[in-house]
Design a protein around this motif. Structure first.
Motif, PDB file in Angstrom:
ATOM      1  N   LYS A  92       0.826  -1.210   0.000  1.00 38.47           N
ATOM      2  CA  LYS A  92       0.000   0.000   0.000  1.00 38.47           C
ATOM      3  C   LYS A  92       0.860   1.260   0.000  1.00 38.47           C
ATOM      4  CE  LYS A  92      -4.000  -2.141   2.225  1.00 38.47           C
ATOM      5  NZ  LYS A  92      -4.853  -2.199   3.440  1.00 38.47           N
TER       6      LYS A  92
ATOM      7  N   SER B  99       3.951   1.530  -1.209  1.00 38.99           N
ATOM      8  CA  SER B  99       4.553   1.643  -2.547  1.00 38.99           C
ATOM      9  C   SER B  99       3.554   2.214  -3.540  1.00 38.99           C
ATOM     10  CB  SER B  99       5.048   0.272  -3.020  1.00 38.99           C
ATOM     11  OG  SER B  99       6.004  -0.262  -2.142  1.00 38.99           O
ATOM     12  N   ASN B 100       2.326   1.733  -3.469  1.00 40.11           N
ATOM     13  CA  ASN B 100       1.269   2.215  -4.359  1.00 40.11           C
ATOM     14  C   ASN B 100       1.008   3.703  -4.131  1.00 40.11           C
ATOM     15  OD1 ASN B 100      -0.992   1.423  -6.287  1.00 40.11           O
ATOM     16  ND2 ASN B 100      -2.144   2.401  -4.643  1.00 40.11           N
ATOM     17  N   TRP B 101       0.990   4.119  -2.871  1.00 33.41           N
ATOM     18  CA  TRP B 101       0.766   5.540  -2.537  1.00 33.41           C
ATOM     19  C   TRP B 101       1.904   6.404  -3.066  1.00 33.41           C
ATOM     20  CZ3 TRP B 101       3.491   8.873   0.835  1.00 33.41           C
ATOM     21  CH2 TRP B 101       2.826  10.074   1.153  1.00 33.41           C
TER      22      TRP B 101
ATOM     23  N   ILE C 130       3.909   5.840  -5.642  1.00 31.60           N
ATOM     24  CA  ILE C 130       3.959   5.898  -7.107  1.00 31.60           C
ATOM     25  C   ILE C 130       2.703   6.512  -7.707  1.00 31.60           C
ATOM     26  CG2 ILE C 130       4.084   4.489  -9.205  1.00 31.60           C
ATOM     27  CD1 ILE C 130       5.776   2.484  -7.541  1.00 31.60           C
ATOM     28  N   LYS C 131       1.529   6.102  -7.225  1.00 34.76           N
ATOM     29  CA  LYS C 131       0.285   6.555  -7.851  1.00 34.76           C
ATOM     30  C   LYS C 131      -0.262   7.852  -7.251  1.00 34.76           C
ATOM     31  CE  LYS C 131      -1.194   2.050  -9.573  1.00 34.76           C
ATOM     32  NZ  LYS C 131      -2.285   1.053  -9.638  1.00 34.76           N
ATOM     33  N   ASN C 132      -0.223   7.969  -5.931  1.00 35.21           N
ATOM     34  CA  ASN C 132      -0.765   9.180  -5.299  1.00 35.21           C
ATOM     35  C   ASN C 132       0.232  10.345  -5.370  1.00 35.21           C
ATOM     36  OD1 ASN C 132      -2.355   6.926  -4.273  1.00 35.21           O
ATOM     37  ND2 ASN C 132      -3.339   8.410  -2.951  1.00 35.21           N
ATOM     38  N   LYS C 133       1.483  10.060  -4.968  1.00 39.17           N
ATOM     39  CA  LYS C 133       2.486  11.125  -4.929  1.00 39.17           C
ATOM     40  C   LYS C 133       3.172  11.334  -6.279  1.00 39.17           C
ATOM     41  CE  LYS C 133       3.344  13.238  -1.964  1.00 39.17           C
ATOM     42  NZ  LYS C 133       2.709  14.521  -1.614  1.00 39.17           N
ATOM     43  N   LYS C 134       3.016  10.388  -7.174  1.00 40.61           N
ATOM     44  CA  LYS C 134       3.611  10.483  -8.517  1.00 40.61           C
ATOM     45  C   LYS C 134       5.131  10.517  -8.467  1.00 40.61           C
ATOM     46  CE  LYS C 134      -0.559  10.941 -10.230  1.00 40.61           C
ATOM     47  NZ  LYS C 134      -1.226   9.812 -10.905  1.00 40.61           N
TER      48      LYS C 134
ATOM     49  N   SER D 265      10.720   6.148  -5.285  1.00 43.01           N
ATOM     50  CA  SER D 265       9.835   5.303  -4.476  1.00 43.01           C
ATOM     51  C   SER D 265      10.593   4.099  -3.932  1.00 43.01           C
ATOM     52  CB  SER D 265       8.643   4.827  -5.314  1.00 43.01           C
ATOM     53  OG  SER D 265       7.887   5.924  -5.798  1.00 43.01           O
TER      54      SER D 265
ATOM     55  N   THR E 156       2.812  19.950 -12.579  1.00 42.95           N
ATOM     56  CA  THR E 156       2.572  18.726 -11.809  1.00 42.95           C
ATOM     57  C   THR E 156       3.505  18.583 -10.620  1.00 42.95           C
ATOM     58  OG1 THR E 156       4.112  17.447 -13.191  1.00 42.95           O
ATOM     59  CG2 THR E 156       1.811  17.557 -13.898  1.00 42.95           C
TER      60      THR E 156
ATOM     61  N   ARG F 106       6.358  17.363 -10.732  1.00 40.41           N
ATOM     62  CA  ARG F 106       7.008  16.072 -10.903  1.00 40.41           C
ATOM     63  C   ARG F 106       7.806  16.093 -12.212  1.00 40.41           C
ATOM     64  NH1 ARG F 106       5.925  15.918  -6.491  1.00 40.41           N
ATOM     65  NH2 ARG F 106       4.660  14.478  -5.266  1.00 40.41           N
TER      66      ARG F 106
END
Length: 439
Positions: free
Chosen positions: A171, A173-175, A177-181, A187, A349, A351
């Motif tokens: 969870k 790792s997912n946050w 990469i996907k939430n924080k970009k 990551s 962004t 990022r």
């Protein structure tokens, strides 16, 4: 079915602790203090709750009811996530229910990271004689602590070492990469740091989840990495560019040309002074100690243009931030504008965005070290290059420049050396006097 029971275990005529007991099947039977106290005469053995005979007891009654609901709510959720339910979990749940977790709690991951940061100057580093973490390592821990603190706000709970199981890592790792970009590498660094912190805490006898040893770190595959380098031809184009006129840009160009010739990290490069230069038998040498690895490195300076810069135009100090700005302008003036794929900071962004850009927009001080390694690879023995860059082994060096080990090159070298060895043997045999058979 889980059961939560409150009780007091004394008949004394004074305030005593109210305890909570959690039972769940045959495997879970835990009892801890709730943090509340009451006089036993105000406790009902019938309801296992305070008698509601005054305002204080009514408030305790309400708080225990709140705690019971909170325990059940988190128990169901955490059992579903595979979290270990033990005394540590119950203590954390009680504290979290009433926002009591103290900053001195050694079981909190962020607190142990802060402990590492606070004691950075005296910490032992594997493979190094000197004490102390490097500045970049400290900054990495500071960054990880800030990211975990933000994730705690996202979870609305503080993270303990027992929380670090497979579900948490997936969870988190997912946050990242996907939430924080964040990039795959950034990551992956956070997961790597988290694992290091957990293992460090375990050495200090702080209980951690047994899963931490199985945490798998990750990074971009070689195919996904975009390495920006400057070829010998481009460096000559930069060196001879007459449009570079201001003192700041000339200074940045000198740092760039030196950097691409000595193969060191930006921080080590910009710390060089004339005191790092020595001469022996007419040759120029540059001696330094790498900040990150604490390795002593000596580089022979033979390029006439670099010798001239060091002797007559030694660049003045500059921050890495300013250098990165200036070298982009230097490369732009030198028309280093080949369209290459890479990642560039996007202000909208916040990022890095992958796209094709003119090369001068992607050049940073880290390009110097990569350019050195890439330009001299296969022109010099890899062992010599590794001795200068400070990589611990060839595989890491090749990964650094996105090259795969050339098995044919190794085989060809063996063939060549075998032929030389056997020619020498043949010559020696020819020099021996012939032996006559005497009948």
């Amino acid at each position: 079915m889980a059961t939560v029971v409150f009780r007091v275990r004394s008949k004394a005529n004074k305030n005593v602790s109210i305890k909570v007991r959690l039972l769940n099947g045959k495997t879970t039977d835990i009892e801890l203090n709730t943090g509340f106290t009451i006089n036993p005469k105000d406790w009902s053995e019938t309801t296992n709750r305070p008698k509601q005979n005054n305002a204080v007891n009514k408030q305790i009654f309400s708080d225990l009811k709140k705690l019971e609901s909170f325990i059940f709510e988190n128990l169901n959720k955490d059992l579903g996530n595979g979290i270990l339910i033990d005394a540590y979990w119950l203590e954390n749940t009680i504290n979290e229910c009433f926002k009591r977790v103290e900053k001195t709690d050694t079981g909190l991951v962020t607190n142990h990271i802060q402990y590492i940061i606070d004691n950075a100057s005296t910490r032992k580093v594997k493979g190094r004689k000197n004490l102390g973490l490097s500045k970049s390592r400290i900054n990495s821990y500071v960054n990880s602590k800030n990211i975990l603190a933000e994730y705690q706000k996202h979870l609305k709970k503080q993270i303990h070492f027992f929380d670090i199981n497979k579900s948490f890592i997936d969870k988190f790792s997912n946050w990242l990469i996907k939430n924080k970009k964040y990039s795959i590498n950034h990551s992956g660094d956070q997961i790597k740091n988290l694992k290091a912190v957990c293992l460090d805490a375990e050495k200090d006898n702080i209980p951690v989840n047994t899963y931490v040893k199985n945490i798998e770190v990750f990074s971009e595959s070689n195919e996904d990495r975009f390495i920006v380098t400057l070829s010998f031809a481009e460096l000559e184009q930069i060196r001879t560019c007459k449009e570079i006129k201001t003192a700041g840009l000339i200074n940045a160009r000198n740092w760039m040309l030196i950097g691409c010739e000595i193969g060191q990290r930006g921080g080590d490069l910009l710390n060089i002074t004339k005191d790092n230069i020595r001469y022996n038998n007419g040759n120029m040498y540059l001696d330094l100690i790498q900040q990150k690895t604490n390795k002593k490195v000596t580089i022979g300076i033979v390029n006439p243009h670099i010798i001239d810069i060091i002797k007559n135009h030694f660049p003045y100090p500059i921050s890495t931030q300013k250098l990165n700005v200036h070298i982009k302008k230097v490369c732009e003036l030198a028309e280093i504008d080949e369209m290459v794929e890479g990642k560039k900071w996007d202000e909208k962004t916040k990022r890095k965005k992958l796209d094709f850009y003119p090369k001068h927009e992607l050049v940073t001080n880290h390009s110097f070290r990569r350019s050195f390694a890439t330009n001299y690879y296969k022109k010099m023995q890899t062992s010599i290059l590794i001795g200068i860059t400070g990589h611990s082994k060839e595989s890491l060096f090749l990964q650094y420049i996105n090259e795969r080990e050339d098995k044919d090159a190794n085989a060809n070298l063996f063939i060549k050396m075998w032929e030389i060895m056997n020619k020498e043997t043949e010559v020696k045999d020819e020099d021996k006097p012939s032996q006559l058979n005497v009948v």
